[in-house]
Scaffold this motif. Structure first.
Motif, PDB file in Angstrom:
ATOM      1  N   VAL A   1       1.906   6.455   6.911  1.00  7.40           N
ATOM      2  CA  VAL A   1       3.038   5.813   6.245  1.00  7.40           C
ATOM      3  C   VAL A   1       2.625   5.502   4.810  1.00  7.40           C
ATOM      4  O   VAL A   1       1.604   4.837   4.594  1.00  7.40           O
ATOM      5  N   VAL A   2       3.391   5.983   3.841  1.00 12.28           N
ATOM      6  CA  VAL A   2       3.132   5.735   2.423  1.00 12.28           C
ATOM      7  C   VAL A   2       4.342   5.011   1.846  1.00 12.28           C
ATOM      8  O   VAL A   2       5.476   5.457   2.035  1.00 12.28           O
ATOM      9  N   VAL A   3       4.113   3.905   1.142  1.00 10.06           N
ATOM     10  CA  VAL A   3       5.208   3.094   0.601  1.00 10.06           C
ATOM     11  C   VAL A   3       5.272   3.267  -0.914  1.00 10.06           C
ATOM     12  O   VAL A   3       4.255   3.154  -1.601  1.00 10.06           O
ATOM     13  N   TYR A   4       6.480   3.501  -1.428  1.00  8.62           N
ATOM     14  CA  TYR A   4       6.709   3.660  -2.863  1.00  8.62           C
ATOM     15  C   TYR A   4       7.437   2.453  -3.449  1.00  8.62           C
ATOM     16  O   TYR A   4       7.167   2.048  -4.575  1.00  8.62           O
ATOM     17  N   GLU A   5       8.373   1.905  -2.705  1.00  8.73           N
ATOM     18  CA  GLU A   5       9.119   0.726  -3.145  1.00  8.73           C
ATOM     19  C   GLU A   5       9.315  -0.207  -1.957  1.00  8.73           C
ATOM     20  O   GLU A   5       9.432   0.241  -0.822  1.00  8.73           O
ATOM     21  N   GLY A   6       9.385  -1.520  -2.236  1.00 11.80           N
ATOM     22  CA  GLY A   6       9.600  -2.491  -1.169  1.00 11.80           C
ATOM     23  C   GLY A   6       8.362  -2.645  -0.319  1.00 11.80           C
ATOM     24  O   GLY A   6       7.233  -2.466  -0.779  1.00 11.80           O
ATOM     25  N   LYS A   7       8.553  -2.949   0.924  1.00 12.53           N
ATOM     26  CA  LYS A   7       7.452  -3.097   1.863  1.00 12.53           C
ATOM     27  C   LYS A   7       7.947  -2.799   3.268  1.00 12.53           C
ATOM     28  O   LYS A   7       9.144  -2.940   3.561  1.00 12.53           O
ATOM     29  N   VAL A   8       7.010  -2.391   4.119  1.00 10.87           N
ATOM     30  CA  VAL A   8       7.366  -2.051   5.492  1.00 10.87           C
ATOM     31  C   VAL A   8       6.376  -2.693   6.448  1.00 10.87           C
ATOM     32  O   VAL A   8       5.236  -2.994   6.080  1.00 10.87           O
ATOM     33  N   GLU A   9       6.816  -2.872   7.682  1.00 16.68           N
ATOM     34  CA  GLU A   9       5.948  -3.331   8.760  1.00 16.68           C
ATOM     35  C   GLU A   9       5.638  -2.141   9.660  1.00 16.68           C
ATOM     36  O   GLU A   9       6.534  -1.391  10.035  1.00 16.68           O
TER      37      GLU A   9
END
Length: 283
Positions: free
Chosen positions: A153-161
């Motif tokens: 999982v790669v995040v570019y904007e915001g955030k994830v769980e």
């Protein structure tokens, strides 16, 4: 001498006599039993309570009311816009299913990689099921890649769980970081997210394969994802080449050209076999 009007007593007697006569001539029908009062209010209340109970049950169960499926062919990138405004980009050889629920939006990534630009909806989080990894967001931009050995999982904007399937604890992934979840049992939660080169990780969106000291075996596996014809690494125990570091940017739509360039970069040779297989050997 004028006559006086009849007195009150005489008038009452005359009226009573008239009433008795009318009753004798036109008797009234027998009185009906008084009808039981309607229970309209109680019935409506019970019906409303039943409706609310059913709605509460549906809210808890969160059933799906619509299903969609999307896929991309080998070598294809496909863009999809969902009805809520979220945008999905499917990388080569990707398959996923979208289901719409009362209080959630869910995607099952069955294989491949996809970018999710999620429209914000506080009461309906966006969830991605990638096998060993479960991703939950409200509104953000991120990639999920599902391979046989791991999910990234790669995040570019915001955030994830991100949490392992069946586990309660979740790891938070912020922009510029990636988290890998392997097929091992783990220790209850995914490993910590690590910083990554966003330009390199997101290059596939522009049709770029970006390698930075990437082992040749991994680079060939990545090229294979964009090809129908097999690419085979032929190792020689005396001269192993799988760990040779490859750096460079290549066009994912021109993997033949990328393979032809390998002998100029590394001490290898590339051979084409009659069945279309490309074999990479030590020079």
């Amino acid at each position: 001498m004028p006559l006086a009007p009849p007195g009150g007593a005489a008038l009452d007697e005359a009226l009573d006599a008239g009433r008795d006569t009318l009753k004798a001539l036109f008797p009234l029908p027998p009185a009906r039993a008084k009808a039981a009062p309607r229970r309209t209010g109680r019935t409506v209340g019970a019906a409303l309570a039943l409706v609310f109970a059913m709605l509460a049950c549906l809210w808890v169960l969160d059933p799906a009311y619509r299903h969609e499926q999307f896929a991309s062919a080998v070598g294809e990138r496909r863009q999809v816009e969902l009805t809520d405004g979220s945008r999905l980009t499917l990388d080569t050889g990707t398959e996923l299913a979208v289901s719409w629920h009362l209080r959630s939006r869910r995607v099952e990534l069955r294989q491949g990689r996809a970018r999710f630009a999620v429209a914000k909806a506080v009461v309906r989080p966006f969830e991605v099921d990638a096998g060993r990894a479960q991703v939950r967001v409200v509104g953000t931009v991120f990639d999920v890649r599902r391979d046989p050995a791991e999910v990234q999982v790669v995040v570019y904007e915001g955030k994830v769980e991100v949490r392992r399937a069946g586990e309660a604890q979740a790891a938070l992934v912020t922009p510029g970081r990636a988290l890998r979840v392997g097929n091992d049992s783990g220790n209850g939660q995914p490993a910590a997210a690590q910083p990554v080169d966003i330009d390199a990780e997101g290059g596939w969106q522009q049709g770029r394969l970006v390698f930075s000291r990437t082992p040749l075996s991994q680079a060939l596996a990545e090229m294979q994802r964009y090809r129908r014809e097999p690419v085979r690494l032929r190792e020689d125990p005396a001269r192993p080449i799988g760990d040779l570091a490859l750096s460079g940017t290549f066009d994912s739509a021109q993997t033949d050209r990328a393979l032809e360039l390998l002998p100029r970069i590394l001490p290898v040779q590339v051979a084409r076999l009659p069945d279309g297989t490309v074999e990479v050997r030590a020079r």
